[in-house]
Design an enzyme around this catalytic site. Structure first.
Site, PDB file in Angstrom:
ATOM      1  N   ASP A   1      -4.690  -4.836   5.170  1.00  0.00           N
ATOM      2  CA  ASP A   1      -4.311  -5.748   5.664  1.00  0.00           C
ATOM      3  C   ASP A   1      -2.647  -5.059   6.819  1.00  0.00           C
ATOM      4  O   ASP A   1      -1.882  -5.949   6.965  1.00  0.00           O
ATOM      5  CB  ASP A   1      -4.150  -7.061   4.601  1.00  0.00           C
ATOM      6  CG  ASP A   1      -3.896  -6.370   3.583  1.00  0.00           C
ATOM      7  OD1 ASP A   1      -2.955  -4.675   3.501  1.00  0.00           O
ATOM      8  OD2 ASP A   1      -3.480  -6.639   2.174  1.00  0.00           O
TER       9      ASP A   1
ATOM     10  N   TRP B   1      -4.755  -3.449  -9.521  1.00  0.00           N
ATOM     11  CA  TRP B   1      -3.788  -3.043  -8.485  1.00  0.00           C
ATOM     12  C   TRP B   1      -3.045  -2.670  -8.978  1.00  0.00           C
ATOM     13  O   TRP B   1      -2.011  -2.761 -10.497  1.00  0.00           O
ATOM     14  CB  TRP B   1      -3.227  -4.458  -8.399  1.00  0.00           C
ATOM     15  CG  TRP B   1      -1.941  -4.526  -7.485  1.00  0.00           C
ATOM     16  CD1 TRP B   1      -2.125  -4.393  -5.880  1.00  0.00           C
ATOM     17  CD2 TRP B   1      -0.803  -4.225  -7.513  1.00  0.00           C
ATOM     18  NE1 TRP B   1      -1.044  -4.603  -5.408  1.00  0.00           N
ATOM     19  CE2 TRP B   1       0.393  -4.589  -5.986  1.00  0.00           C
ATOM     20  CE3 TRP B   1      -0.025  -3.808  -8.599  1.00  0.00           C
ATOM     21  CZ2 TRP B   1       1.145  -3.804  -6.007  1.00  0.00           C
ATOM     22  CZ3 TRP B   1       1.468  -4.055  -8.674  1.00  0.00           C
ATOM     23  CH2 TRP B   1       2.333  -4.462  -7.108  1.00  0.00           C
TER      24      TRP B   1
ATOM     25  N   GLU C   1      -1.422   3.660  -8.177  1.00  0.00           N
ATOM     26  CA  GLU C   1      -2.398   4.991  -7.693  1.00  0.00           C
ATOM     27  C   GLU C   1      -1.921   5.588  -6.103  1.00  0.00           C
ATOM     28  O   GLU C   1      -1.614   6.693  -6.119  1.00  0.00           O
ATOM     29  CB  GLU C   1      -3.416   4.184  -7.289  1.00  0.00           C
ATOM     30  CG  GLU C   1      -3.928   3.312  -5.912  1.00  0.00           C
ATOM     31  CD  GLU C   1      -2.898   2.405  -5.283  1.00  0.00           C
ATOM     32  OE1 GLU C   1      -2.658   1.523  -6.422  1.00  0.00           O
ATOM     33  OE2 GLU C   1      -2.873   1.763  -3.951  1.00  0.00           O
ATOM     34  N   ASP C   2      -1.078   4.769  -4.930  1.00  0.00           N
ATOM     35  CA  ASP C   2      -0.249   5.642  -4.159  1.00  0.00           C
ATOM     36  C   ASP C   2       0.757   6.366  -4.742  1.00  0.00           C
ATOM     37  O   ASP C   2       0.770   7.132  -4.169  1.00  0.00           O
ATOM     38  CB  ASP C   2       0.928   3.830  -3.310  1.00  0.00           C
ATOM     39  CG  ASP C   2       0.958   3.455  -3.778  1.00  0.00           C
ATOM     40  OD1 ASP C   2       0.956   3.186  -5.169  1.00  0.00           O
ATOM     41  OD2 ASP C   2       1.703   2.151  -3.113  1.00  0.00           O
TER      42      ASP C   2
ATOM     43  N   HIS D   1      -2.333 -12.258   2.136  1.00  0.00           N
ATOM     44  CA  HIS D   1      -2.682 -12.451   1.207  1.00  0.00           C
ATOM     45  C   HIS D   1      -2.800 -13.092  -0.013  1.00  0.00           C
ATOM     46  O   HIS D   1      -1.464 -12.945  -0.422  1.00  0.00           O
ATOM     47  CB  HIS D   1      -4.523 -11.160   0.914  1.00  0.00           C
ATOM     48  CG  HIS D   1      -3.552 -10.326   1.171  1.00  0.00           C
ATOM     49  ND1 HIS D   1      -3.415 -10.025  -0.865  1.00  0.00           N
ATOM     50  CD2 HIS D   1      -2.100  -9.492   1.599  1.00  0.00           C
ATOM     51  CE1 HIS D   1      -2.317  -8.643  -0.631  1.00  0.00           C
ATOM     52  NE2 HIS D   1      -2.005  -8.197   0.891  1.00  0.00           N
TER      53      HIS D   1
ATOM     54  N   ARG E   1      -3.690 -12.092  -4.306  1.00  0.00           N
ATOM     55  CA  ARG E   1      -4.234 -11.027  -4.677  1.00  0.00           C
ATOM     56  C   ARG E   1      -5.704 -11.531  -5.484  1.00  0.00           C
ATOM     57  O   ARG E   1      -5.401 -12.531  -5.786  1.00  0.00           O
ATOM     58  CB  ARG E   1      -3.237 -11.241  -6.723  1.00  0.00           C
ATOM     59  CG  ARG E   1      -3.733 -10.032  -7.552  1.00  0.00           C
ATOM     60  CD  ARG E   1      -3.675  -8.150  -7.110  1.00  0.00           C
ATOM     61  NE  ARG E   1      -2.094  -8.495  -6.842  1.00  0.00           N
ATOM     62  CZ  ARG E   1      -1.025  -8.658  -7.242  1.00  0.00           C
ATOM     63  NH1 ARG E   1      -1.007  -8.218  -8.893  1.00  0.00           N
ATOM     64  NH2 ARG E   1       0.368  -8.253  -6.609  1.00  0.00           N
TER      65      ARG E   1
HETATM   66  C1  UD2 Z   1       0.219  -2.385  -1.840  1.00  0.00           C
HETATM   67  C2  UD2 Z   1       0.151  -1.568  -1.873  1.00  0.00           C
HETATM   68  C3  UD2 Z   1      -1.383  -0.727  -1.575  1.00  0.00           C
HETATM   69  C4  UD2 Z   1      -1.703  -0.568  -2.911  1.00  0.00           C
HETATM   70  C5  UD2 Z   1      -2.085  -1.386  -3.463  1.00  0.00           C
HETATM   71  C6  UD2 Z   1      -2.078  -1.527  -4.957  1.00  0.00           C
HETATM   72  C7  UD2 Z   1       1.524  -1.138   0.612  1.00  0.00           C
HETATM   73  C8  UD2 Z   1       2.359  -2.019   1.615  1.00  0.00           C
HETATM   74  N1  UD2 Z   1       0.401  -1.941  -0.024  1.00  0.00           N
HETATM   75  O1  UD2 Z   1      -0.500  -3.393  -1.465  1.00  0.00           O
HETATM   76  O2  UD2 Z   1      -1.180   0.358   0.032  1.00  0.00           O
HETATM   77  O3  UD2 Z   1      -0.531   0.990  -3.441  1.00  0.00           O
HETATM   78  O4  UD2 Z   1      -0.291  -2.472  -3.685  1.00  0.00           O
HETATM   79  O5  UD2 Z   1      -3.174  -1.162  -5.618  1.00  0.00           O
HETATM   80  O6  UD2 Z   1       3.118  -0.319  -0.349  1.00  0.00           O
HETATM   81  N2  UD2 Z   1      -8.302  -4.362  -1.144  1.00  0.00           N
HETATM   82  C9  UD2 Z   1      -9.807  -5.315  -0.835  1.00  0.00           C
HETATM   83  N3  UD2 Z   1     -10.412  -5.809  -1.581  1.00  0.00           N
HETATM   84  C10 UD2 Z   1      -9.620  -6.264  -2.640  1.00  0.00           C
HETATM   85  C11 UD2 Z   1      -8.445  -5.683  -3.297  1.00  0.00           C
HETATM   86  C12 UD2 Z   1      -8.257  -4.594  -2.271  1.00  0.00           C
HETATM   87  O7  UD2 Z   1     -10.694  -4.558   0.459  1.00  0.00           O
HETATM   88  O8  UD2 Z   1     -10.289  -7.556  -3.286  1.00  0.00           O
HETATM   89  C13 UD2 Z   1      -8.247  -3.229  -0.326  1.00  0.00           C
HETATM   90  C14 UD2 Z   1      -7.861  -3.643   0.925  1.00  0.00           C
HETATM   91  O9  UD2 Z   1      -7.678  -2.700   1.704  1.00  0.00           O
HETATM   92  C15 UD2 Z   1      -6.022  -4.408   0.934  1.00  0.00           C
HETATM   93  C16 UD2 Z   1      -6.180  -2.307  -0.066  1.00  0.00           C
HETATM   94  O10 UD2 Z   1      -6.967  -3.062  -1.255  1.00  0.00           O
HETATM   95  O11 UD2 Z   1      -5.478  -4.017   2.132  1.00  0.00           O
HETATM   96  C17 UD2 Z   1      -4.614  -2.728  -0.692  1.00  0.00           C
HETATM   97  O12 UD2 Z   1      -4.414  -4.022  -1.648  1.00  0.00           O
HETATM   98  P1  UD2 Z   1      -4.091  -5.345  -1.660  1.00  0.00           P
HETATM   99  O13 UD2 Z   1      -3.846  -5.688  -0.393  1.00  0.00           O
HETATM  100  O14 UD2 Z   1      -3.824  -6.282  -2.804  1.00  0.00           O
HETATM  101  O15 UD2 Z   1      -2.540  -4.878  -2.191  1.00  0.00           O
HETATM  102  P2  UD2 Z   1      -0.862  -4.794  -1.855  1.00  0.00           P
HETATM  103  O16 UD2 Z   1      -0.794  -6.100  -0.917  1.00  0.00           O
HETATM  104  O17 UD2 Z   1      -0.230  -4.913  -3.294  1.00  0.00           O
HETATM  105 MN    MN Z   2      -2.389  -5.659   1.266  1.00  0.00          MN
END
Ligand code: UD2
Ligand code: MN
Length: 346
Positions: free
Chosen positions: A199, A259, A262-263, A292, A294
């Site tokens: 995303d 969630w 891990e990073d 998006h 959660r």
């Molecule tokens: C943050 C971090 C991300 C990761 C996550 C915690 C930033 C900008 N991003 O993103 O790297 O560390 O927190 O896990 O700091 N995804 C799917 N389907 C799902 C769930 C996840 O495809 O059902 C993939 C997708 O590529 C997504 C990524 O996993 O972009 C991270 O998940 P997120 O977008 O829900 O997490 P976010 O935005 O909080």
């Molecule tokens: Mn995201």
């Protein structure tokens, strides 16, 4: 007549001596040639043998002119310039809701099975883009629409791998990226791996998708946080590690289900190896994050804090070297390699 008869008798009796003596005479004569001449006689006889042995054009060229290599290997490309002349700088991105995957395929006819190489020069790095994925099809269309031309403007040899988690058990981004690394290396010995959320879309093509001598964090600011700079400890979103750097830290932990953190764990691994983090300039490392909420199946991991504290003790045995999974399919689609994988459950 009598003389003739007796001469013939003598020759008949000495017939076994005459042949060896004649051979010796010929050899003595050859030995009087200068060295070069003898060598050329030997070479030409070898050449003749090659010509006789092979009946194809290739064999003939090989033995006579050495031009076979030119025929089979096209002339070597020169290295691409250090700064690509195709870069355009900051861009306002658009996301047309009517865009389809087929449209993006049509836009990118030079991409084959997710892979591309610059036609006129030798890319400076070969880069595998790894995307952890499940049920984000809309995001993927936008990602491919923007990323393919972006990477091509950077004159990279690259391929995009989507690592698709099968089933509905809790999502595990880190383990999917480990799988991506291991599977992509079966195709090619990539120099550099970009670990990329689906995303996040880069806004400026001066944000180079190549690896450095230290791990690199590419996403420093995003529209959804009004481009406020991420904290220096952040290592999420988009990161670049060489094949060796990722191997040295033993990849990600496989134990982060759901969630979060891990990073941060990867960051701890990098620091434990006494590596530092490099970053592009702040005005360049900007991203648009696609909206998006959660996802179902990616709820907050309540154990993340406890796990993170264990990193120094577990990193050696939890990572690439303990990543067990079952590859269900590898589909080489026009714009990406889709690896569908069963990574087990928590
Ligand atoms: C943050 C971090 C991300 C990761 C996550 C915690 C930033 C900008 N991003 O993103 O790297 O560390 O927190 O896990 O700091 N995804 C799917 N389907 C799902 C769930 C996840 O495809 O059902 C993939 C997708 O590529 C997504 C990524 O996993 O972009 C991270 O998940 P997120 O977008 O829900 O997490 P976010 O935005 O909080
Ligand atoms: Mn995201």
């Amino acid at each position: 007549m009598g003389f003739c008869l007796s001469a013939c008798k003598i020759l008949w009796r000495t017939k076994y001596c005459v042949l060896p003596v004649l051979s010796l005479l010929v050899l003595a004569w050859i030995a009087t040639f200068p060295g070069e001449t003898v060598r050329s006689v030997l070479v030409s006889s070898a050449t003749t043998q090659t010509l006789v042995k092979g009946d194809g054009l290739g064999d003939k060229l090989h033995s006579t002119t050495g031009a076979r290599d030119d025929l089979n290997n096209p002339p070597q490309k020169v290295d691409c310039p250090k700064v690509s002349p195709l870069l355009q700088g900051a861009k306002n991105l658009s996301f047309d809701s009517s865009l389809t995957l087929n449209d993006v395929v049509t836009e990118n006819e030079k991409v084959r099975e997710g892979e591309y190489e610059p036609p006129d020069c030798a890319a400076r790095q070969s880069v595998a883009i790894l995307i952890p994925f499940r049920k984000r099809e809309r995001h993927l269309v936008y990602f491919l629409h923007h990323l393919h031309p972006f990477l091509q403007r950077q004159q990279l040899h690259y391929a995009i791998y989507v690592i698709n988690q099968a089933g509905n058990v809790t999502f595990n981004r880190a383990k999917l990226l480990n799988v991506g690394y291991l599977e992509a290396l079966k195709d090619y010995s990539w120099d550099c791996f970009i670990l990329h959320d689906v995303d996040l879309i880069p806004e400026n093509d001066h944000n180079l998708y190549v690896c450095e001598d230290q791990p690199k964090h590419l996403m420093l600011a995003r529209n959804s946080s009004r481009y406020k700079l991420m904290s220096p400890g952040n290592f999420g979103g988009v990161t670049a590690l060489t094949r060796e750097q990722f191997f040295q830290v033993n990849g990600f932990s496989n134990s982060y289900w759901g969630w979060g953190c891990e990073d941060d764990e990867l960051y701890v691994r990098v620091k434990l190896q006494k590596m530092t983090i490099v970053r592009p300039p702040e005005d360049v490392a900007r991203y648009t994050m696609l909206f998006h909420t959660r996802d179902k199946g990616n709820e907050i991991n309540e154990d993340r804090g406890k796990l993170l504290r264990q990193t120094p003790q577990i990193w050696r045995k939890d990572g690439l070297n303990s990543c067990s999974y079952k590859t269900l399919s590898i589909d080489r689609l026009p714009l990406y390699v889709n690896v569908t994988v069963d990574i087990g459950k928590p």
